[in-house]
Design an enzyme around this catalytic site. Structure first.
Site, PDB file in Angstrom:
ATOM      1  N   GLU A  25       0.840  -1.201   0.000  1.00  0.00           N
ATOM      2  CA  GLU A  25       0.000   0.000   0.000  1.00  0.00           C
ATOM      3  C   GLU A  25       0.870   1.243   0.000  1.00  0.00           C
ATOM      4  O   GLU A  25       1.857   1.319   0.730  1.00  0.00           O
ATOM      5  CB  GLU A  25      -0.911   0.027   1.232  1.00  0.00           C
ATOM      6  CG  GLU A  25      -1.768   1.300   1.296  1.00  0.00           C
ATOM      7  CD  GLU A  25      -2.802   1.259   2.398  1.00  0.00           C
ATOM      8  OE1 GLU A  25      -3.698   0.403   2.300  1.00  0.00           O
ATOM      9  OE2 GLU A  25      -2.689   2.048   3.351  1.00  0.00           O
ATOM     10  N   VAL A  28      -0.657   8.967  -1.085  1.00  0.00           N
ATOM     11  CA  VAL A  28      -0.426  10.029  -2.064  1.00  0.00           C
ATOM     12  C   VAL A  28       0.543  11.060  -1.487  1.00  0.00           C
ATOM     13  O   VAL A  28       0.250  11.669  -0.451  1.00  0.00           O
ATOM     14  CB  VAL A  28      -1.749  10.715  -2.436  1.00  0.00           C
ATOM     15  CG1 VAL A  28      -1.506  11.825  -3.450  1.00  0.00           C
ATOM     16  CG2 VAL A  28      -2.728   9.689  -3.004  1.00  0.00           C
ATOM     17  N   LYS A  30       2.676  14.613  -1.041  1.00  0.00           N
ATOM     18  CA  LYS A  30       2.188  15.998  -1.071  1.00  0.00           C
ATOM     19  C   LYS A  30       2.988  16.890  -2.015  1.00  0.00           C
ATOM     20  O   LYS A  30       2.576  18.023  -2.279  1.00  0.00           O
ATOM     21  CB  LYS A  30       2.233  16.587   0.348  1.00  0.00           C
ATOM     22  CG  LYS A  30       1.266  15.896   1.307  1.00  0.00           C
ATOM     23  CD  LYS A  30       1.327  16.523   2.684  1.00  0.00           C
ATOM     24  CE  LYS A  30       0.342  15.840   3.634  1.00  0.00           C
ATOM     25  NZ  LYS A  30       0.379  16.417   4.995  1.00  0.00           N
ATOM     26  N   LYS A 177     -21.561  -5.391   4.465  1.00  0.00           N
ATOM     27  CA  LYS A 177     -20.752  -4.930   3.329  1.00  0.00           C
ATOM     28  C   LYS A 177     -20.519  -6.061   2.333  1.00  0.00           C
ATOM     29  O   LYS A 177     -20.543  -5.845   1.115  1.00  0.00           O
ATOM     30  CB  LYS A 177     -19.433  -4.339   3.826  1.00  0.00           C
ATOM     31  CG  LYS A 177     -19.590  -3.027   4.584  1.00  0.00           C
ATOM     32  CD  LYS A 177     -18.276  -2.347   4.907  1.00  0.00           C
ATOM     33  CE  LYS A 177     -17.555  -2.983   6.077  1.00  0.00           C
ATOM     34  NZ  LYS A 177     -16.367  -2.175   6.509  1.00  0.00           N
TER      35      LYS A 177
END
Length: 600
Positions: A25, A28, A30, A177
């Site tokens: 994983e 994002v 900056k 879910k």
């Protein structure tokens, strides 16, 4: 491919797992340099054969746009199966639709559907107007709109959630879910393997049969370890505290002991039978995750890292469905896959594999603007750190020598590091650059190597691959006449030479035809020619190359490095960009290097 299908492929016919698999994983970044660094890291971690990667979602604003850009790049350029996080936080249906469409267009088939954390500076989560309140609603919406295109993952909390500590209620919500259409589960981080196994048992007892993927957070320092433990309110086994507390001031020791503890926990999960796949929370770093996987024996052997076994083509194949028929690329972008994919992103699917680079009636490649804010994929500050301030041609050549020797991982015109393919011509390349012949790109001669060769192999097994020796370099305009005369009329060497003003010279008998420089022979298949040299695409590459030099020059001007700027302007004004191919791949003679050594 959908994640659940990839995991199913790892099962034997009797349902028992093959060797465990793993994924990574990433979040994002900056800054633009952070994005570049992440692409480089993802590219390196590709070599470890992850089943997939996932990209976190930053709801609202610039970073959410960047999430979809990262997904598109990892699918289209890096060829990594990618899962995109998508949250309900600050996301009305219109923005959700936009994000899903971009994922769909890029070839992404996996979504991790989350409710998401509360917006920044708020303590309570509330749905935005026109949005969803729960992850199950998002799952149901995606399934209704896209049918079975997407595999949908959902989050689970083995040790409770800040808003709901009753484990049985949480499993009930998880079941909702799954019933809404989810295909797999990724859990929050944890450190107590026994608690996790007990939770898996309860999940299965509740009738949930989809794959359970544990989220594994490496331990890199004691402070970050305790901060995450307290923030997520998770239990820490006594063994962890006993081992780590006495060495908490020594980050290296904490990392080493933490790796042992995490590997031991992961092995327990695998042995339990509930787990066949590990999802590594990298925090955009690589070493800690790879240390755990190495301890478990899950990383490929060194020979496999050089070149992935059974790669279909000698370049990284895109997973974008628009490019599924692509089977030919010009060699000029060998080390610049990002700009090549960007500049051909407007091609229709039926324009591959031949593309438009042989069609002189229309532009071969998209504008350079498609490459984003700049052609050099490093920030101006980072460029100065990497490549300093060359003031002579030999300074530039020395940068290339450092790149050839592995001391530099990139150059202004080469985004990716070299692999071992260059080893057979490494010394001649270094020699040329020591003599101020600046090389740009190259490939060695290969005459019938096995398609399973760990360095140059590609395509199906039981085949043979071939390459013509190729070199691209900068030639002073004053040397062009001598260069052409030394080649002669009956040489197997063919070349294109072009300057920034589009003055072109060539000895190709038909300069509109493509010259295959890589091909493969495989049982029961036509000859495959995936890498070529060709006029129209070379002119497009020439445009890009000289723009790179100009962009590099402007960086020097803006930093008051006038000598370096003048050097770059001299290269633009007074040099040809030349590519040369030795079409005799059988004799073993070094014609290209002998020719260039002979230039006075």
């Amino acid at each position: 491919m959908r994640i659940s299908h990839k995991l199913q492929q790892r099962q034997d016919r009797d349902g028992s797992a093959k060797e465990p698999t793993f994924s990574f994983e990433f979040f994002v970044p900056k800054t633009s340099q952070g994005v570049q660094n992440l692409y480089d890291r993802m590219d390196r971690m590709y070599q470890t054969h992850p089943q997939f990667i996932d990209i976190t979602w930053n709801a609202g604003g610039r970073l959410s746009q960047l999430s979809t850009d990262l997904v598109a790049t990892s699918q289209s350029v890096l060829g990594l199966e990618t899962c995109m996080h998508l949250t309900c936080t600050n996301m009305p249906v219109e923005l959700i639709d936009e994000a899903l469409q971009k994922a769909y267009d890029s070839g992404c088939q996996n979504i991790l559907a989350l409710r998401g954390d509360p917006p920044v500076n708020t303590n309570k989560w509330t749905a935005c107007e026109g949005g969803f309140s729960y992850a199950r609603d998002l799952v149901r919406y995606i399934r209704k709109k896209y049918g079975d295109h997407f595999d949908i993952g959902v989050a689970a909390y083995p040790e409770g959630h800040p808003e709901e500590t009753d484990g049985r209620s949480l499993i009930g919500f998880l079941k909702e879910k799954i019933d809404a259409g989810a295909d797999f589960i990724i859990t929050q981080m944890f450190y107590d393997g026994d608690l996790f196994i007990d939770w898996c048992r309860d999940v299965r007892a509740a009738g949930i049969s989809v794959p359970i993927i544990p989220g594994i957070m490496p331990i890199t320092s004691y402070a970050s370890f305790m901060r995450r433990v307290n923030w997520c309110q998770i239990h820490v086994p006594e063994e962890f505290l006993t081992r780590l507390e006495p060495i908490k001031e020594n980050d290296q020791l904490v990392r080493e002991h933490g790796t042992e503890l995490m590997a031991k926990m992961c092995q327990k999960l695998i042995d339990s039978g509930y787990v066949t796949h590990l999802h590594m929370y990298t925090m955009n770093l690589e070493k800690a995750s790879l240390m755990i996987l190495d301890k478990l024996g899950l990383l490929p052997k060194e020979a496999e890292e050089v070149n992935l076994p059974n790669v279909p083509l000698p370049w990284r194949k895109s997973l974008n469905p628009q490019r599924r028929n692509e089977s030919v690329r010009p060699i000029f972008w060998q080390r610049r896959p990002y700009s090549y994919v960007a500049r051909t992103s407007q091609w229709a699917a039926d324009e591959f594999p031949n593309g438009r680079f042989g069609d002189s009636s229309s532009p071969a490649f998209g504008d350079l603007d498609l490459c984003g804010s700049g052609l050099i994929r490093q920030t101006p500050t980072r460029s100065l750190e990497l490549w300093s301030t060359p003031t002579t041609l030999q300074d530039v050549a020395n940068l290339i020598i450092a790149y050839l020797e592995g001391k530099l991982k990139c150059l202004p015109w080469s985004d990716t590091p070299l692999n071992h393919e260059v080893d057979s011509i490494l010394q001649p390349l270094i020699e040329l650059n020591k003599n101020s012949i600046v090389t740009v790109n190259s490939q060695p001669r290969v005459n019938g190597a096995s398609s399973t060769d760990s360095v140059v192999g590609w395509g199906p097994s039981n085949g043979f691959v071939y390459q013509k020796e190729y070199l691209e370099f900068l030639l002073p305009k004053s040397k062009l006449k001598e260069f052409v005369q030394n080649i002669g009329d009956d040489s197997p060497l063919t070349y294109f030479a072009v300057d920034a003003a589009d003055e072109l010279y060539s000895n190709h008998p038909d300069d509109t035809a493509a010259n295959a420089v890589t091909w493969g022979i495989f049982p029961g298949r036509e000859v495959e020619q995936p890498t070529i040299v060709e006029k129209v695409s070379f002119l497009a590459w020439k445009e890009e190359f000289f723009h790179i030099l100009d962009e590099w020059k402007l960086n020097f001007q803006e930093n008051n490095k006038s000598d370096s700027a003048e050097l770059l302007q001299d290269l633009i004004d007074n040099y040809f960009l030349v590519n040369i191919v030795d079409n005799d791949f059988v004799s073993g003679k070094d014609r290209i290097f002998e020719l260039l050594r002979g230039l006075h």
